[in-house]
Design a protein around this motif. Structure first.
Motif, PDB file in Angstrom:
ATOM      1  N   ASP A 191      -8.201  -3.631  12.440  1.00 52.28           N
ATOM      2  CA  ASP A 191      -8.315  -3.351  11.011  1.00 52.28           C
ATOM      3  C   ASP A 191      -7.907  -1.904  10.758  1.00 52.28           C
ATOM      4  O   ASP A 191      -7.921  -1.090  11.689  1.00 52.28           O
ATOM      5  CB  ASP A 191      -9.798  -3.515  10.572  1.00 52.28           C
ATOM      6  CG  ASP A 191     -10.057  -4.851   9.916  1.00 52.28           C
ATOM      7  OD1 ASP A 191      -9.079  -5.538   9.562  1.00 52.28           O
ATOM      8  OD2 ASP A 191     -11.230  -5.200   9.737  1.00 52.28           O
ATOM      9  N   THR A 232     -13.753  -2.686   5.463  1.00 56.60           N
ATOM     10  CA  THR A 232     -12.587  -3.575   5.481  1.00 56.60           C
ATOM     11  C   THR A 232     -13.036  -4.952   4.979  1.00 56.60           C
ATOM     12  O   THR A 232     -14.181  -5.122   4.565  1.00 56.60           O
ATOM     13  CB  THR A 232     -11.979  -3.647   6.898  1.00 56.60           C
ATOM     14  OG1 THR A 232     -13.025  -3.931   7.824  1.00 56.60           O
ATOM     15  CG2 THR A 232     -11.313  -2.338   7.262  1.00 56.60           C
ATOM     16  N   GLU A 274     -10.444  -1.917   2.112  1.00 51.19           N
ATOM     17  CA  GLU A 274      -9.134  -2.467   2.500  1.00 51.19           C
ATOM     18  C   GLU A 274      -8.549  -3.269   1.330  1.00 51.19           C
ATOM     19  O   GLU A 274      -7.363  -3.190   1.039  1.00 51.19           O
ATOM     20  CB  GLU A 274      -9.325  -3.367   3.734  1.00 51.19           C
ATOM     21  CG  GLU A 274      -8.042  -3.963   4.248  1.00 51.19           C
ATOM     22  CD  GLU A 274      -8.282  -4.905   5.430  1.00 51.19           C
ATOM     23  OE1 GLU A 274      -9.448  -5.214   5.735  1.00 51.19           O
ATOM     24  OE2 GLU A 274      -7.288  -5.327   6.047  1.00 51.19           O
ATOM     25  N   ASP A 275      -9.406  -4.062   0.681  1.00 46.40           N
ATOM     26  CA  ASP A 275      -8.962  -4.870  -0.450  1.00 46.40           C
ATOM     27  C   ASP A 275     -10.096  -4.810  -1.487  1.00 46.40           C
ATOM     28  O   ASP A 275     -11.168  -5.385  -1.270  1.00 46.40           O
ATOM     29  CB  ASP A 275      -8.716  -6.303   0.039  1.00 46.40           C
ATOM     30  CG  ASP A 275      -8.287  -7.234  -1.081  1.00 46.40           C
ATOM     31  OD1 ASP A 275      -8.566  -6.917  -2.255  1.00 46.40           O
ATOM     32  OD2 ASP A 275      -7.695  -8.277  -0.773  1.00 46.40           O
ATOM     33  N   HIS A 303      -5.552   0.625   2.619  1.00 47.08           N
ATOM     34  CA  HIS A 303      -5.129  -0.439   3.531  1.00 47.08           C
ATOM     35  C   HIS A 303      -4.010   0.071   4.428  1.00 47.08           C
ATOM     36  O   HIS A 303      -3.571   1.226   4.301  1.00 47.08           O
ATOM     37  CB  HIS A 303      -4.692  -1.680   2.752  1.00 47.08           C
ATOM     38  CG  HIS A 303      -3.876  -1.343   1.542  1.00 47.08           C
ATOM     39  ND1 HIS A 303      -2.596  -0.866   1.627  1.00 47.08           N
ATOM     40  CD2 HIS A 303      -4.198  -1.376   0.220  1.00 47.08           C
ATOM     41  CE1 HIS A 303      -2.139  -0.641   0.420  1.00 47.08           C
ATOM     42  NE2 HIS A 303      -3.094  -0.935  -0.454  1.00 47.08           N
ATOM     43  N   GLU A 333      -2.607   3.863   3.920  1.00 40.05           N
ATOM     44  CA  GLU A 333      -3.611   4.696   4.597  1.00 40.05           C
ATOM     45  C   GLU A 333      -3.082   6.106   4.880  1.00 40.05           C
ATOM     46  O   GLU A 333      -3.712   7.100   4.517  1.00 40.05           O
ATOM     47  CB  GLU A 333      -4.090   4.030   5.891  1.00 40.05           C
ATOM     48  CG  GLU A 333      -5.248   4.808   6.530  1.00 40.05           C
ATOM     49  CD  GLU A 333      -5.782   4.171   7.809  1.00 40.05           C
ATOM     50  OE1 GLU A 333      -5.385   3.034   8.132  1.00 40.05           O
ATOM     51  OE2 GLU A 333      -6.575   4.840   8.488  1.00 40.05           O
TER      52      GLU A 333
END
Ligand code: SAM
Length: 281
Positions: free
Chosen positions: A93, A84, A37-38, A59, A63
Motif C-alpha cells: 500500500d 489506506t 488513499e481513497d 495515493h 504521494e
C-alpha cells in the motif's frame, strides 16, 4: 515556533469493522487531517464511526508530489493520520514516501497497529511462523512471475503472497509448476469477512480445489507456501558440494559450475558462488 505535529500511520479493518481499534478511532477523531488513499472509500468507514476530521487524498499517483506539503503541515504543528483502503498502510500500500520523508525531517511517526492480511493469514495457516518472507503481489505477467518464484524456490522460510481474484488461478498454476505439486500451501481468502476460507494442502490438491469451485476464485487472497525443509536443503547443498569438489579438481570454475548445474539441477549462479568459496578454502 510551535512544536511539530505527529504523523500517525493507522491500520483499518480488512473486512470486519469490529477490527477497528478504539485507539485508531480516537486518533482519527483528534487529528487535524486524515490523508487517505481513497477519500470516498475511507469516507464510508469514517462516517460509520462518526469521525468528522478533514480528509484529503494521498495515493500512489500523487504521494511524491504531496509529501513536501504534508511535511510542512506537520512542521507547522498540525497532526496527520494516514490510512489506506484496508489494513496496515505501506504493506503493499502507499505511504512509504510520506513516512520516509517525515522521519528524515526529524518528525515523530507513530504506528497505530491493527489488521494486516498477511499477518492474519499467517496466524491461522498452521505453517512455520518463526521465520517468514512477505513477497507482496507476484508480478502480473507469467514470465516475470515465474522468474520470481524460481528465485524463491529454495527459500526455507514460509513465503507469503497477496493475489487478486483475476490472477489467483494462473498464479497457483505457476506455483505448482515451480514449487512442485507436493509443496504444502495455504490459501486464506476473504479473511474476517462472511466467506472467510482458510484451506491448506499440497499445491496440486489446492489448485484442483480452486479450479473446480468458481466461488473459491472470488474475493481477496493471501497465499502461503511452506519453505523448503532445512534438512532437504542441506542434503541438496551437501550433494552439490561433493559434485563440485570432484569437478573442480579437473576443470576451471566456470566449466565445473556449468557441469554441476546439469548434474544437480541447481542454478548456475548459486553453484558459481559455491565453487568460488570451495576454491578459496
Ligand atoms: N495493506 C493491506 C494489509 O495490511 O493487508 C494490504 C493491501 S493490498 C492493496 C490488498 C491485498 O491484500 C488483497 O489483494 C489481498 O491479497 C490482501 N487482502 C486484503 N484484505 C484481505 C482479506 N480480507 N482476506 C484476504 N486477503 C486480503
Amino acid at each position: 515556533m510551535s512544536n511539530p505535529g505527529q504523523l500517525y500511520v493507522v491500520a483499518t479493518p480488512i473486512g470486519n469493522l469490529e477490527d477497528m481499534t478504539p485507539r485508531a478511532l480516537r486518533i482519527l477523531s483528534q487529528v487535524d487531517l486524515i490523508a487517505a488513499e481513497d477519500t470516498r472509500h475511507s469516507g464510508r468507514l469514517l462516517k460509520h464511526f462518526g469521525v468528522a476530521s478533514k480528509t484529503e487524498a494521498l495515493h500512489e499517483h500523487n504521494e511524491r508530489s504531496q509529501v513536501p506539503r504534508l511535511i510542512e503541515i506537520l512542521q507547522s504543528g498540525k497532526s496527520i493520520a494516514f490510512i489506506t483502503d484496508a489494513g496496515t498502510p505501506l504493506i503493499s500500500d502507499p505511504g512509504f514516501h510520506l513516512v520516509r520523508a517525515a522521519r528524515q525531517a526529524g518528525l515523530n511517526v507513530i504506528p497505530v497497529p491493527g489488521a494486516c492480511a498477511a499477518i492474519a493469514a499467517l496466524s491461522a495457516a498452521g505453517l512455520p511462523s518463526d521465520r517468514f518472507v512477505f513477497e507482496g503481489f507476484p508480478p502480473a505477467k507469467s514470465a516475470a512471475r515465474r522468474a520470481v518464484f524460481e528465485k524463491l524456490n529454495e527459500e526455507t522460510r514460509t513465503l507469503i503472497f497477496y493475489e487478486s481474484p483475476h490472477r489467483i488461478l494462473e498464479s497457483l498454476q505457476d506455483m505448482l509448476e515451480i514449487f512442485g505439486s507436493e509443496r504444502e500451501a495455504v490459501i486464506a481468502r476473504e479473511l474476517t469477512k462472511q466467506f472467510e476460507t482458510v484451506q491448506g494442502g499440497a499445491l496440486q490438491k489446492l489448485c484442483a480445489w480452486v479450479n473446480a469451485d468458481k466461488d473459491q476464485q472470488l474475493g481477496e487472497f493471501v497465499i502461503l507456501i511452506h519453505g523448503v525443509p532445512r534438512s532437504e536443503r542441506e542434503a541438496v547443498d551437501a550433494d552439490a558440494e561433493r559434485v563440485l569438489k570432484i569437478l573442480l579438481q579437473e576443470l576451471p570454475v566456470s566449466q565445473a559450475t556449468a557441469l554441476a548445474a546439469k548434474i544437480t539441477g541447481l542454478k548456475k549462479n548459486r553453484l558459481y558462488d559455491y565453487a568460488l568459496s570451495i576454491k578459496q578454502a
